[in-house]
Design a protein around this motif. Sequence first.
Motif, PDB file in Angstrom:
ATOM      1  N   ILE A   1     -19.019 -22.548 -13.894  1.00  0.00           N
ATOM      2  CA  ILE A   1     -20.659 -21.892 -14.260  1.00  0.00           C
ATOM      3  C   ILE A   1     -20.349 -21.202 -15.509  1.00  0.00           C
ATOM      4  O   ILE A   1     -19.404 -20.655 -15.765  1.00  0.00           O
ATOM      5  CB  ILE A   1     -21.221 -20.868 -13.332  1.00  0.00           C
TER       6      ILE A   1
ATOM      7  N   THR B   1     -22.386 -18.972 -18.926  1.00  0.00           N
ATOM      8  CA  THR B   1     -23.668 -18.412 -19.618  1.00  0.00           C
ATOM      9  C   THR B   1     -23.351 -18.289 -21.459  1.00  0.00           C
ATOM     10  O   THR B   1     -22.156 -17.878 -21.696  1.00  0.00           O
ATOM     11  CB  THR B   1     -23.989 -16.994 -19.305  1.00  0.00           C
TER      12      THR B   1
ATOM     13  N   LYS C   1     -22.288 -25.965 -15.038  1.00  0.00           N
ATOM     14  CA  LYS C   1     -23.600 -25.330 -14.405  1.00  0.00           C
ATOM     15  C   LYS C   1     -24.067 -24.099 -15.367  1.00  0.00           C
ATOM     16  O   LYS C   1     -23.026 -23.263 -15.373  1.00  0.00           O
ATOM     17  CB  LYS C   1     -23.662 -25.141 -13.298  1.00  0.00           C
TER      18      LYS C   1
ATOM     19  N   ALA D   1     -25.811 -20.675 -15.990  1.00  0.00           N
ATOM     20  CA  ALA D   1     -26.390 -19.406 -15.250  1.00  0.00           C
ATOM     21  C   ALA D   1     -26.523 -18.252 -15.949  1.00  0.00           C
ATOM     22  O   ALA D   1     -25.975 -18.111 -17.198  1.00  0.00           O
ATOM     23  CB  ALA D   1     -25.035 -19.072 -14.175  1.00  0.00           C
TER      24      ALA D   1
ATOM     25  N   GLU E   1     -25.868 -13.797 -12.596  1.00  0.00           N
ATOM     26  CA  GLU E   1     -25.415 -14.799 -11.643  1.00  0.00           C
ATOM     27  C   GLU E   1     -23.986 -14.981 -11.365  1.00  0.00           C
ATOM     28  O   GLU E   1     -23.324 -15.118 -10.567  1.00  0.00           O
ATOM     29  CB  GLU E   1     -26.077 -16.116 -11.698  1.00  0.00           C
TER      30      GLU E   1
END
Length: 312
Positions: A169, A171, A184, A186, A190
Amino acid sequence: MKKILITDGMDINAVNNLMEMGYDVEQRFYDEEELKEKIKNIDVIVVRSATKIRENIIDEAAKTGRLKLIIRGGVGLDNIDVEYARNRGIVVRNTPFASANAVAELVLCEMLVLARNVKIANLKLGEGIWDKKNLKGSEINGKTLGLVGFGNIARALADKAHKLGMDIIYTDIVRCEEKEDIFKFATFEEILKNADYITVHTPLTADTKYMFNENCFDMMKDTAFFINCARGGIVEENDLLRAIDAGSIAGAALDCFENEPLPLRELITNPKVTVTPHIGASTEEAQARIAEEIVTIIEDYFQINNVVGGVM
């Protein structure tokens, strides 16, 4: 003949290439006062992290107008006042791709060291203690890696970690749309709440200064590990130390510090903190790639500006 000053060292093969192209190359570190004089009489300066190019240095260069190009051999530009230089008509470049694999490999190495309690095992064996029963580690396979910032280094790390069975994950201000099936997106919060390993891949700016602080560490799992191979000032180191000592997080690995080369003593001696002296890009291969990229930047710049082989 165009004069190039290399202040913090560079691969010798690349230096020889520049000289063969007709450039006058000097390799020497100058302290701030010396550099104020030297900067007036060079066309290109190549630095790494040791040399700081601040407004006062740029002002001295502007007195003659000779300096045209500042190159940072590496990714981060926090030791250069970039906009101030550009406003003075000086081009600022870095080498964002050359060291990505080296740094990604170091981060992966640090993750494995933390997972298997390697530092603590080393310390105990050094004291003559065979403590096998208390050194049970964990596997990174099946764990979640959270990346804060998703540039070249982070993507190289994500590829490697995914192949080792980790869930990824991340960002960033830009989403990685081409690999949304495996990486993914996020939010920052998160990532803090869900990742087993959190790694930092952002530049040091006014917005990222101390972005990792007490509030962030409180949100992390008490089994999570924190890794920073980006820039020291991104982390409030006293908050990190308190979080580790309190058991709020399991441990940390740091390759960079707010105060280099004299980092916080209590942090670097903590048995749950693995430390290295800012060696992320310090591989033979990465340094050769960085140097090659620097040569290309210099040659391209002067060719565009109608200078061939360093001679007008």
